[in-house]
Design an enzyme around this catalytic site. Structure first.
Site, mmCIF file in Angstrom:
data_model
loop_
_atom_site.group_PDB
_atom_site.id
_atom_site.type_symbol
_atom_site.label_atom_id
_atom_site.label_comp_id
_atom_site.label_asym_id
_atom_site.label_seq_id
_atom_site.Cartn_x
_atom_site.Cartn_y
_atom_site.Cartn_z
ATOM 1 N N ASP A 14 19.634 -14.077 -5.293
ATOM 2 C CA ASP A 14 18.187 -14.678 -4.972
ATOM 3 C C ASP A 14 17.703 -15.070 -6.173
ATOM 4 O O ASP A 14 17.575 -14.335 -7.235
ATOM 5 C CB ASP A 14 17.675 -13.719 -4.048
ATOM 6 C CG ASP A 14 18.018 -12.969 -2.856
ATOM 7 O OD1 ASP A 14 19.034 -13.601 -2.277
ATOM 8 O OD2 ASP A 14 17.480 -12.195 -2.417
ATOM 9 N N ASP A 134 15.009 -13.820 10.617
ATOM 10 C CA ASP A 134 14.345 -12.786 10.174
ATOM 11 C C ASP A 134 13.601 -11.928 10.871
ATOM 12 O O ASP A 134 12.606 -12.568 11.297
ATOM 13 C CB ASP A 134 13.881 -13.238 8.612
ATOM 14 C CG ASP A 134 14.597 -14.225 7.710
ATOM 15 O OD1 ASP A 134 15.933 -13.942 7.742
ATOM 16 O OD2 ASP A 134 14.270 -15.078 7.307
#
Length: 240
Positions: A14, A134
């Site tokens: 990330d 998500d």
């Protein structure tokens, strides 16, 4: 593209401001930094990773990809499939990345705002779209996990599978980055609802969590904080 012929443990890279970071529950300001993205990618591949999971966090929050140089450097540096998310909003965005060497594009906000984008990209590049669902508080959230949609993750997964998505990335935001364990009931329900691979993410803290994701029906699990903090090694996770 053959996807996940066997269960995979996929390291996360990330990126924020050109560095590898991990966030707690996706919240800005909670990040811990782990250095250069290319070095991280090479380290995970050397340790046995068969796929890498890249996220442009600046792109996820701002809607425009801000770590493109790091992504391109990783594509050039490693020889394993790469899935990339964060700031991919249009068919042209996806096509340019897929043509550049990214193997799967991860669509979250764009897929919610315009579901047909999944079909458009999939028609040109079969099995190349991974839709990111998500979940926070039982609903799908977008825009870097900051906005609720009212969508049920299972209903959404079934819809995107029908539109041609090659896989679903399911992130349990409520436990993401907390190293407190996975909630397998949510993974199991989602994996049982669709015929395409479901990749689990969020909460992995131990090798038992890795095994639990596999047993819940996930085709793969994305691991970030646990690997960077040394809770276990990638080699041990692959053996598990």
């Amino acid at each position: 593209m053959t996807q996940f012929s066997t269960f995979e443990v996929i390291p996360a890279v990330d990126m924020q401001d050109g560095e590898v970071v991990q966030l707690v529950q996706g919240e800005r300001g909670t990040e811990k930094r782990y250095g250069d993205p290319v070095e991280a990618a090479e380290r995970w591949v050397d340790a046995g990773a068969r796929t890498l999971h890249l996220v442009d966090l600046d792109g996820a929050f701002e809607g425009e990809r801000a770590n493109a140089a790091a992504v391109e450097a990783i594509v050039d540096a490693v020889d394993v499939p790469i899935q990339l998310g964060g700031g991919i909003r249009t068919v042209d965005d996806a096509a340019s990345l897929l043509d550049r060497g990214v193997d799967r594009v991860i669509l979250g906000t764009a897929a919610v705002e315009d579901p047909d984008i999944v079909a458009e990209i999939s028609e040109q590049y079969p099995e190349s779209v991974m839709v990111s669902l998500d979940a926070k508080g039982g609903e799908v959230v977008v825009s870097g996990w900051t906005e609720g949609t009212g969508l049920d993750p299972i209903d959404a997964a079934e819809r995107y599978a029908d539109l041609g998505a090659g896989a679903i990335l399911f992130t349990d935001v409520d436990v993401e980055g907390r190293l407190e364990g996975v909630r397998t009931d949510r993974i199991e329900r989602l994996a049982g609802a669709v015929d395409i691979p479901v990749v689990a993410s969020g909460g992995v803290a131990s090798l038992d969590d890795v095994r639990a994701c596999r047993e819940a029906g996930a085709a793969a699990v994305v691991v970030g904080t646990a690997l960077y903090e040394g809770a276990f090694t990638l080699e041990d996770a692959l053996d598990a």
